[in-house]
Enzyme design. Structure first.
Site, mmCIF file in Angstrom:
data_model
loop_
_atom_site.group_PDB
_atom_site.id
_atom_site.type_symbol
_atom_site.label_atom_id
_atom_site.label_comp_id
_atom_site.label_asym_id
_atom_site.label_seq_id
_atom_site.Cartn_x
_atom_site.Cartn_y
_atom_site.Cartn_z
ATOM 1 N N ASP A 73 0.823 -1.218 0.000
ATOM 2 C CA ASP A 73 0.000 0.000 0.000
ATOM 3 C C ASP A 73 0.853 1.263 0.000
ATOM 4 O O ASP A 73 0.435 2.314 -0.488
ATOM 5 C CB ASP A 73 -0.869 0.032 1.270
ATOM 6 C CG ASP A 73 -2.253 -0.546 1.031
ATOM 7 O OD1 ASP A 73 -2.402 -1.351 0.102
ATOM 8 O OD2 ASP A 73 -3.177 -0.197 1.787
ATOM 9 N N LEU A 130 -12.649 7.391 -1.049
ATOM 10 C CA LEU A 130 -13.592 7.491 0.059
ATOM 11 C C LEU A 130 -14.337 6.176 0.237
ATOM 12 O O LEU A 130 -15.182 5.799 -0.583
ATOM 13 C CB LEU A 130 -14.592 8.631 -0.197
ATOM 14 C CG LEU A 130 -13.988 10.004 -0.548
ATOM 15 C CD1 LEU A 130 -15.087 11.018 -0.811
ATOM 16 C CD2 LEU A 130 -13.059 10.483 0.558
ATOM 17 N N ASN A 143 -14.920 3.089 3.792
ATOM 18 C CA ASN A 143 -14.949 3.073 5.256
ATOM 19 C C ASN A 143 -13.650 3.640 5.800
ATOM 20 O O ASN A 143 -13.618 4.387 6.768
ATOM 21 C CB ASN A 143 -15.204 1.657 5.772
ATOM 22 C CG ASN A 143 -15.665 1.664 7.207
ATOM 23 O OD1 ASN A 143 -14.857 1.586 8.129
ATOM 24 N ND2 ASN A 143 -16.961 1.797 7.405
ATOM 25 N N MET A 181 -21.709 4.336 5.658
ATOM 26 C CA MET A 181 -21.884 5.624 4.994
ATOM 27 C C MET A 181 -23.207 5.707 4.231
ATOM 28 O O MET A 181 -23.795 6.781 4.107
ATOM 29 C CB MET A 181 -20.716 5.883 4.032
ATOM 30 C CG MET A 181 -19.378 6.026 4.726
ATOM 31 S SD MET A 181 -19.332 7.455 5.826
ATOM 32 C CE MET A 181 -17.623 7.451 6.315
#
Length: 393
Positions: A146, A205, A207, A279
């Site tokens: 990452d 965008l 969690n 969300m």
């Protein structure tokens, strides 16, 4: 030569996600083992079929074996040797790994060394890599980090204003995350625009959430820092706060610092303000969650403005991706409205259904705005193929 299948593995502390691809990079099956160590749940999708079952997973080893057996049982593969390449998502590669890497004794040792930087992520990832090395001895294993995409961030952007020995002795600095997603978005838009390199502001965008400034195809800055806790308000993470709060709450509530950080990671963010980390639920009820939505939108808008300034106002596109960025039209509209003074313009008529990407800026907008569906698994496949091919050469 036999065409090998490629497996992508994303191991967490209590779950493992899998995707199996053929040599044409098409998805053959998706699997999920979750609630490992608790009561266990398994899901497998293939050929428009879906299997869901409760299975007791006492550890990651049992979860991996169950998934591999399910592939054979459902005739997705005949033998494990058909899987010739395994790409592992690894969260933390520090500034050591500037590219994906073939797993060998040295690279695995470094992944374990960085467990101290990301104990919730690197430990299960290292454990699962070792399991696959034993289960499929003929396969090449590639670690895709990452953090790799962000190793281009200049020193003035990754350095914290803390004592020098914190970085020198304890590796404290900004690392950034969601790098595989940002790399995918950058390469996708290079092809779409038929232009490279690009300047982009990308909002991932979900969690978990972050923003990245991309200059000339390379990460210039990103909102997540030493850990994924910094930056935006997220589903259960606080994002940016005054660090003195940690010791204050530890003292006031008789908690350890680890306990407080755990609450900042798992009991804060939108969950703390609304009681939900979903969300979709939050943005479906704007009248109830008004304050939380304003806080969330303001934070994202602040980072967009900050990064537009760092890119000298010269960008090819503002991009929204991740579960929220791709699908929560109301949320994205609110964010764009918040940065309208900078020249970003949209309207609700532009938010229809789409496949890979969608232009959501009006003709009056100073900058293009896109929604793009990220595909981190495909990016891991491409990185794994590239690294394993280079090794053969």
């Amino acid at each position: 030569m036999q065409s090998h299948k490629i497996l992508v593995v994303n191991a967490g502390s209590s779950s493992i996600k899998f995707q199996l691809f053929n040599d044409k990079k098409q998805v053959l099956a998706k699997g999920l083992c979750e609630r490992i160590f608790i009561d266990g749940f398994f899901k497998l999708e293939f050929n428009q079929k879906k299997i869901e079952e409760k299975v007791q997973f006492n550890d990651h080893n049992l979860a991996v074996k169950h998934f591999l057996n399910a592939l054979k049982k459902n005739k997705i593969i005949t033998e494990l040797s058909e899987i010739g390449l395994i790409g592992h998502r690894v969260v933390q590669g520090a500034n050591y790994f500037t590219d994906a890497v073939l797993v060998d004794t040295h690279s695995l040792a470094k992944i374990k060394e960085f467990i101290k930087l990301a104990p919730l992520h690197n430990k299960p990832e290292a454990d699962v890599i070792e399991i696959f090395l034993k289960e499929i001895k003929t396969a090449k294993n590639v670690a895709v980090f990452d953090t790799t995409f962000h190793t281009t961030i200049p020193r003035e952007n990754y350095l914290y204003a803390v004592p020098e020995n914190w970085e020198k002795n304890n590796l404290v600095r900004r690392y950034g995350f969601h790098g595989t997603s940002y790399k995918y978005i950058n390469e996708f838009l290079e092809k779409k625009f038929n232009k490279k390199p690009l300047n982009l502001i990308v909002c991932h965008l979900g969690n978990g959430a972050s923003v990245c400034a991309i200059k000339q195809g390379k990460s210039l800055n990103t909102s997540m820092g030493f850990t994924p806790l910094e930056g935006l308000i997220m589903g259960t993470r606080s994002g940016d706060i005054d660090p003195a709060i940690v010791s204050y709450i530890a003292e006031q509530q008789k908690l350890s610092c680890n306990d407080v950080v755990n609450e900042l990671n798992k009991k804060s963010g939108m969950f703390a303000i609304t009681g939900s980390s979903d969300m979709r639920d939050i943005f479906d009820k704007p009248e109830i969650n008004d304050i939380a939505i304003k806080m969330y939108v303001n934070r994202v808008a602040d980072y967009i403005a900050k990064y537009l300034n760092q890119l000298s106002g010269e960008i090819d596109s503002l991009v929204f991706t991740g579960g929220v960025g791709e699908n929560a039209s109301y949320c994205v509209q609110l964010i764009i409205e918040k940065v309208a003074s900078l020249g970003f313009k949209t309207n609700s008529n532009l938010f229809g259904n789409y496949q890979d990407s969608s232009l959501i800026s009006t003709n009056e907008s100073k900058y293009q705005i896109f929604r793009v569906r990220t595909n981190e698994e495909l990016m891991i496949v491409e990185d794994a193929l590239r690294v394993s091919t280079n090794i053969k050469k």
